[in-house]
Scaffold this motif. Structure first.
Motif, PDB file in Angstrom:
ATOM      1  N   GLU A  47       0.830  -1.215   0.000  1.00  0.00           N
ATOM      2  CA  GLU A  47       0.000   0.000   0.000  1.00  0.00           C
ATOM      3  C   GLU A  47       0.856   1.254   0.000  1.00  0.00           C
ATOM      4  O   GLU A  47       0.593   2.185  -0.769  1.00  0.00           O
ATOM      5  CB  GLU A  47      -0.912  -0.011   1.232  1.00  0.00           C
ATOM      6  CG  GLU A  47      -1.696   1.283   1.446  1.00  0.00           C
ATOM      7  CD  GLU A  47      -2.601   1.660   0.291  1.00  0.00           C
ATOM      8  OE1 GLU A  47      -2.807   2.871   0.074  1.00  0.00           O
ATOM      9  OE2 GLU A  47      -3.089   0.747  -0.412  1.00  0.00           O
ATOM     10  N   CYS A  98       1.046   0.848  -4.422  1.00  0.00           N
ATOM     11  CA  CYS A  98      -0.271   1.484  -4.581  1.00  0.00           C
ATOM     12  C   CYS A  98      -0.162   3.005  -4.588  1.00  0.00           C
ATOM     13  O   CYS A  98      -0.796   3.687  -5.410  1.00  0.00           O
ATOM     14  CB  CYS A  98      -1.224   1.029  -3.479  1.00  0.00           C
ATOM     15  SG  CYS A  98      -1.650  -0.721  -3.556  1.00  0.00           S
ATOM     16  N   ARG A 142      -1.153   5.430  -7.823  1.00  0.00           N
ATOM     17  CA  ARG A 142      -2.119   6.529  -7.707  1.00  0.00           C
ATOM     18  C   ARG A 142      -1.486   7.845  -8.142  1.00  0.00           C
ATOM     19  O   ARG A 142      -2.112   8.648  -8.852  1.00  0.00           O
ATOM     20  CB  ARG A 142      -2.626   6.639  -6.269  1.00  0.00           C
ATOM     21  CG  ARG A 142      -3.601   5.551  -5.858  1.00  0.00           C
ATOM     22  CD  ARG A 142      -4.282   5.900  -4.545  1.00  0.00           C
ATOM     23  NE  ARG A 142      -3.336   5.914  -3.437  1.00  0.00           N
ATOM     24  CZ  ARG A 142      -3.094   4.869  -2.649  1.00  0.00           C
ATOM     25  NH1 ARG A 142      -3.696   3.710  -2.868  1.00  0.00           N
ATOM     26  NH2 ARG A 142      -2.235   4.961  -1.650  1.00  0.00           N
ATOM     27  N   LEU A 153      -2.293 -12.084  -6.317  1.00  0.00           N
ATOM     28  CA  LEU A 153      -3.175 -10.915  -6.369  1.00  0.00           C
ATOM     29  C   LEU A 153      -2.371  -9.626  -6.517  1.00  0.00           C
ATOM     30  O   LEU A 153      -2.734  -8.739  -7.289  1.00  0.00           O
ATOM     31  CB  LEU A 153      -4.050 -10.861  -5.114  1.00  0.00           C
ATOM     32  CG  LEU A 153      -5.099 -11.957  -4.960  1.00  0.00           C
ATOM     33  CD1 LEU A 153      -5.799 -11.834  -3.607  1.00  0.00           C
ATOM     34  CD2 LEU A 153      -6.127 -11.884  -6.090  1.00  0.00           C
ATOM     35  N   VAL A 154      -1.271  -9.527  -5.774  1.00  0.00           N
ATOM     36  CA  VAL A 154      -0.427  -8.334  -5.866  1.00  0.00           C
ATOM     37  C   VAL A 154       0.173  -8.224  -7.264  1.00  0.00           C
ATOM     38  O   VAL A 154       0.146  -7.146  -7.887  1.00  0.00           O
ATOM     39  CB  VAL A 154       0.698  -8.379  -4.812  1.00  0.00           C
ATOM     40  CG1 VAL A 154       1.653  -7.203  -4.993  1.00  0.00           C
ATOM     41  CG2 VAL A 154       0.110  -8.364  -3.407  1.00  0.00           C
ATOM     42  N   ASP A 166      -2.333  -7.045  -9.645  1.00  0.00           N
ATOM     43  CA  ASP A 166      -2.548  -5.597  -9.579  1.00  0.00           C
ATOM     44  C   ASP A 166      -1.456  -4.845 -10.345  1.00  0.00           C
ATOM     45  O   ASP A 166      -1.724  -3.835 -11.004  1.00  0.00           O
ATOM     46  CB  ASP A 166      -2.573  -5.132  -8.125  1.00  0.00           C
ATOM     47  CG  ASP A 166      -3.837  -5.550  -7.391  1.00  0.00           C
ATOM     48  OD1 ASP A 166      -4.847  -5.872  -8.069  1.00  0.00           O
ATOM     49  OD2 ASP A 166      -3.819  -5.557  -6.146  1.00  0.00           O
ATOM     50  N   ALA A 220      -2.156  -5.232 -13.953  1.00  0.00           N
ATOM     51  CA  ALA A 220      -3.333  -4.439 -14.308  1.00  0.00           C
ATOM     52  C   ALA A 220      -2.967  -2.964 -14.492  1.00  0.00           C
ATOM     53  O   ALA A 220      -3.523  -2.284 -15.368  1.00  0.00           O
ATOM     54  CB  ALA A 220      -4.405  -4.587 -13.237  1.00  0.00           C
ATOM     55  N   PHE A 221      -2.041  -2.453 -13.673  1.00  0.00           N
ATOM     56  CA  PHE A 221      -1.578  -1.077 -13.849  1.00  0.00           C
ATOM     57  C   PHE A 221      -0.940  -0.906 -15.220  1.00  0.00           C
ATOM     58  O   PHE A 221      -1.256   0.037 -15.964  1.00  0.00           O
ATOM     59  CB  PHE A 221      -0.581  -0.721 -12.749  1.00  0.00           C
ATOM     60  CG  PHE A 221       0.301   0.452 -13.072  1.00  0.00           C
ATOM     61  CD1 PHE A 221      -0.230   1.722 -13.223  1.00  0.00           C
ATOM     62  CD2 PHE A 221       1.674   0.275 -13.232  1.00  0.00           C
ATOM     63  CE1 PHE A 221       0.589   2.808 -13.537  1.00  0.00           C
ATOM     64  CE2 PHE A 221       2.498   1.349 -13.539  1.00  0.00           C
ATOM     65  CZ  PHE A 221       1.959   2.615 -13.697  1.00  0.00           C
ATOM     66  N   ARG A 236      -3.624  -1.067 -17.978  1.00  0.00           N
ATOM     67  CA  ARG A 236      -4.413   0.166 -18.116  1.00  0.00           C
ATOM     68  C   ARG A 236      -3.628   1.219 -18.881  1.00  0.00           C
ATOM     69  O   ARG A 236      -4.156   1.889 -19.773  1.00  0.00           O
ATOM     70  CB  ARG A 236      -4.797   0.709 -16.742  1.00  0.00           C
ATOM     71  CG  ARG A 236      -5.820  -0.095 -15.993  1.00  0.00           C
ATOM     72  CD  ARG A 236      -6.391   0.673 -14.808  1.00  0.00           C
ATOM     73  NE  ARG A 236      -5.370   1.089 -13.839  1.00  0.00           N
ATOM     74  CZ  ARG A 236      -4.957   0.334 -12.823  1.00  0.00           C
ATOM     75  NH1 ARG A 236      -5.426  -0.895 -12.662  1.00  0.00           N
ATOM     76  NH2 ARG A 236      -4.050   0.792 -11.960  1.00  0.00           N
TER      77      ARG A 236
END
Length: 208
Positions: free
Chosen positions: A64, A68, A72, A126-127, A130, A133-134, A137
Motif C-alpha cells: 500500500e 499502490c 495513484r 493478487l499483488v 494488480d 493491471a496497472f 491500463r
C-alpha cells in the motif's frame, strides 16, 4: 482513543517490514519482531496474530505505501506512456539507493515463500495481478491515444513490463549499476514507443 492505537499499529508495521525485509521470513523470529516493534510478545500476538499473520499484514502495508501509492500518483498526474516511464525511473532510483541490497519485499516473498506456501502464493498472485493491471491500463490507454505501439497486444506488453519489473528488482540486488539497470529498461520502453512507423509509412520497411 482509537486514533493513537491506529498510529502505533502503523508504526509497528513499519518496524515489522524492516525486520522481515532485511532478514527474510524464515530467519526472523517473534523475538526479533517484538524487539524491533517495541512491544512484548503477548501484545504482538493480541494485536497482529502469529508470525505468519503479521507477515501478511506487513506485506500488505508495504504494498500500500509503495506500489499502490506510486500508481495513484503517476496515474493521476501523467499520461499513460509517461506513467510507465516514471514508474521504472523511480524503481531504478530506489534500487540504486538500496545500500543494504534488500531488494523488493514482494519479489523476495515470491522467491522465498510462494513456492512452498499456497496461501502466500495466492496473496502474491493478487499483488502481481494488480501490478500487471496497472501496466495494462496504461498500455491500453496509450494505444488508444496513439502513443504506445498498437501492433503488439496490450496484454502481452503488460506481461512483458511485469516480467521486466521482477527481473530488474532481482538483478539490482546483485549488480546495482545505473547503466545496467537503465539498459535493461530502455529496449522495452523503445518497443512501447514503436508506435509511429505506420503513420510514417515505414511499416513495410521495418517489418518486411
Amino acid at each position: 482513543m482509537a486514533r493513537p492505537k491506529a498510529f502505533e499499529e502503523a508504526a509497528a508495521l513499519d518496524a515489522a517490514i524492516e525486520c522481515f525485509w532485511s532478514r527474510g521470513y524464515e530467519a526472523t523470529s517473534v523475538r526479533d519482531l517484538a524487539a524491533a516493534m517495541g512491544i512484548v510478545g503477548p501484545s504482538l500476538y493480541n494485536t497482529f496474530g502469529d508470525k505468519r499473520a503479521l507477515y501478511q499484514r506487513a506485506l500488505a502495508h508495504y504494498v500500500e505505501r509503495g506500489f499502490c501509492e506510486r500508481v495513484r500518483r503517476f496515474e493521476s498526474q501523467l499520461a499513460p506512456r509517461a506513467a510507465i516511464g516514471a514508474f521504472f525511473d523511480e524503481i531504478i532510483e530506489l534500487s540504486l539507493a538500496d545500500e543494504q541490497r534488500k531488494g523488493c519485499m514482494i519479489v523476495n516473498s515470491a522467491l522465498e515463500l510462494a513456492p512452498h506456501d499456497a496461501g502466500f502464493r495466492e496473496a502474491l498472485a493478487l499483488v502481481l495481478g494488480d501490478m500487471q493491471a496497472f501496466f495494462l491500463r496504461c498500455v491500453k490507454a496509450g494505444q488508444e491515444a496513439g502513443t504506445i505501439n498498437a501492433r503488439q497486444s496490450a496484454e502481452d506488453l503488460a506481461r512483458m513490463l511485469l516480467g521486466l519489473l521482477m527481473g530488474l528488482r532481482v538483478l539490482a540486488r546483485a549488480r546495482p549499476e545505473t547503466e545496467l539497470l537503465r539498459g535493461l529498461v530502455r529496449p522495452a520502453l523503445a518497443l512501447l514507443d514503436d508506435a509511429g512507423a505506420e503513420k510514417l509509412g515505414l511499416s513495410g520497411i521495418l517489418y518486411a
